[in-house]
Design a protein around this motif. Structure first.
Motif, PDB file in Angstrom:
ATOM      1  N   PHE A 210     -13.924  -4.351 -11.731  1.00 39.82           N
ATOM      2  CA  PHE A 210     -12.464  -4.440 -11.682  1.00 39.82           C
ATOM      3  C   PHE A 210     -11.909  -3.227 -11.528  1.00 39.82           C
ATOM      4  N   LEU A 211     -10.825  -3.901 -10.781  1.00 36.27           N
ATOM      5  CA  LEU A 211      -9.992  -2.309 -10.267  1.00 36.27           C
ATOM      6  C   LEU A 211      -9.276  -1.361 -10.790  1.00 36.27           C
ATOM      7  N   GLU A 212      -7.935  -0.088 -10.331  1.00 36.58           N
ATOM      8  CA  GLU A 212      -7.607   0.154 -11.331  1.00 36.58           C
ATOM      9  C   GLU A 212      -6.651  -0.784 -11.252  1.00 36.58           C
ATOM     10  N   HIS A 213      -6.082  -1.624 -10.277  1.00 32.24           N
ATOM     11  CA  HIS A 213      -4.988  -2.545 -11.219  1.00 32.24           C
ATOM     12  C   HIS A 213      -5.549  -3.681 -11.905  1.00 32.24           C
ATOM     13  N   ASN A 214      -4.657  -4.399 -12.585  1.00 36.03           N
ATOM     14  CA  ASN A 214      -5.261  -5.559 -12.629  1.00 36.03           C
ATOM     15  C   ASN A 214      -4.816  -7.004 -12.044  1.00 36.03           C
ATOM     16  N   GLY A 215      -3.890  -6.870 -10.844  1.00 34.85           N
ATOM     17  CA  GLY A 215      -4.030  -7.850 -10.053  1.00 34.85           C
ATOM     18  C   GLY A 215      -4.665  -8.931  -9.562  1.00 34.85           C
ATOM     19  N   PHE A 216      -6.060  -7.882  -9.292  1.00 28.05           N
ATOM     20  CA  PHE A 216      -7.254  -8.491  -8.962  1.00 28.05           C
ATOM     21  C   PHE A 216      -8.638  -8.558  -9.324  1.00 28.05           C
ATOM     22  N   LEU A 217      -9.577  -8.817  -9.557  1.00 24.53           N
ATOM     23  CA  LEU A 217     -11.189  -8.118  -9.702  1.00 24.53           C
ATOM     24  C   LEU A 217     -12.293  -9.303  -8.232  1.00 24.53           C
TER      25      LEU A 217
ATOM     26  N   ALA B  35       0.116 -11.860 -12.126  1.00 24.39           N
ATOM     27  CA  ALA B  35       0.554 -10.694 -11.446  1.00 24.39           C
ATOM     28  C   ALA B  35       0.932 -11.421 -10.511  1.00 24.39           C
ATOM     29  N   GLU B  36       2.108 -10.940  -9.204  1.00 26.36           N
ATOM     30  CA  GLU B  36       3.088 -11.107  -8.143  1.00 26.36           C
ATOM     31  C   GLU B  36       2.198 -10.941  -7.425  1.00 26.36           C
ATOM     32  N   GLU B  37       2.256 -12.324  -6.622  1.00 28.55           N
ATOM     33  CA  GLU B  37       1.640 -13.081  -5.763  1.00 28.55           C
ATOM     34  C   GLU B  37       2.057 -11.392  -4.608  1.00 28.55           C
ATOM     35  N   GLY B  38       3.442 -11.731  -4.431  1.00 28.88           N
ATOM     36  CA  GLY B  38       4.037 -10.696  -2.808  1.00 28.88           C
ATOM     37  C   GLY B  38       3.698  -9.223  -3.101  1.00 28.88           C
ATOM     38  N   GLU B  39       3.023  -9.255  -4.560  1.00 31.70           N
ATOM     39  CA  GLU B  39       2.755  -7.413  -4.779  1.00 31.70           C
ATOM     40  C   GLU B  39       1.190  -7.442  -4.310  1.00 31.70           C
ATOM     41  N   ILE B  40       0.886  -8.026  -4.682  1.00 32.87           N
ATOM     42  CA  ILE B  40      -0.909  -8.239  -4.491  1.00 32.87           C
ATOM     43  C   ILE B  40      -1.719  -8.707  -3.489  1.00 32.87           C
TER      44      ILE B  40
ATOM     45  N   ASN C 140      -0.998  -7.959   0.649  1.00 29.95           N
ATOM     46  CA  ASN C 140      -0.881  -6.784   0.915  1.00 29.95           C
ATOM     47  C   ASN C 140      -2.524  -6.262   0.676  1.00 29.95           C
ATOM     48  N   SER C 141      -2.136  -6.099  -0.788  1.00 33.68           N
ATOM     49  CA  SER C 141      -3.686  -5.175  -0.909  1.00 33.68           C
ATOM     50  C   SER C 141      -5.261  -6.212  -0.472  1.00 33.68           C
ATOM     51  N   ILE C 142      -4.842  -7.166  -0.584  1.00 35.22           N
ATOM     52  CA  ILE C 142      -5.759  -8.183  -0.676  1.00 35.22           C
ATOM     53  C   ILE C 142      -6.255  -8.338   0.659  1.00 35.22           C
ATOM     54  N   ALA C 143      -5.582  -8.119   1.368  1.00 34.37           N
ATOM     55  CA  ALA C 143      -5.689  -8.269   2.979  1.00 34.37           C
ATOM     56  C   ALA C 143      -6.228  -6.688   3.316  1.00 34.37           C
ATOM     57  N   GLN C 144      -5.963  -6.127   2.813  1.00 33.97           N
ATOM     58  CA  GLN C 144      -6.449  -4.324   3.311  1.00 33.97           C
ATOM     59  C   GLN C 144      -7.655  -4.759   3.031  1.00 33.97           C
ATOM     60  N   LEU C 145      -7.642  -5.177   1.406  1.00 35.18           N
ATOM     61  CA  LEU C 145      -9.451  -5.011   1.213  1.00 35.18           C
ATOM     62  C   LEU C 145     -10.083  -6.077   2.268  1.00 35.18           C
TER      63      LEU C 145
END
Length: 98
Positions: A29-36, A54-59, A61-66
């Motif tokens: 679990f990550l510090e935010h609940n947008g994804f795990l 989760a709002e797809e637009g908000e997460i 970029n985070s997923i792409a970075q990860l």
């Protein structure tokens, strides 16, 4: 059951500017609940499950970075499915995967 590379995953998550709040069995679990994250049978691959609320637009970029950081570390973070979190009782949560 083999030990999962949680240390390496922690390094990847932190290098992507995020943090881990809790790890339980195969879930991270990550510090935010947008994804795990979920470990797979392949120690070099994890699944990224997205919270259905989760709002797809908000997460996005985070997923792409990860994924980019993971690839640079020789791991694959692949797209998983959707999930929801609900409060089961005072101390437990319920996770449903779709």
């Amino acid at each position: 059951m083999s030990l999962k590379p949680l240390g390496k995953v922690t390094t990847i998550v932190e290098s992507a500017g995020m943090g881990i709040s809790y790890a339980y069995e195969e879930l991270v679990f990550l510090e935010h609940n947008g994804f795990l994250l979920e470990f797979t049978d392949n120690d070099k691959e994890l699944l990224i499950h997205t919270n259905s609320e989760a709002e797809e637009g908000e997460i996005k970029n985070s997923i792409a970075q990860l994924k980019n950081v993971a690839a640079a570390q020789g791991m694959t973070f692949a797209d998983g499915g959707l999930y929801t979190l609900t409060q089961a009782d005072d101390e437990n949560i319920r996770i449903e995967f779709f």
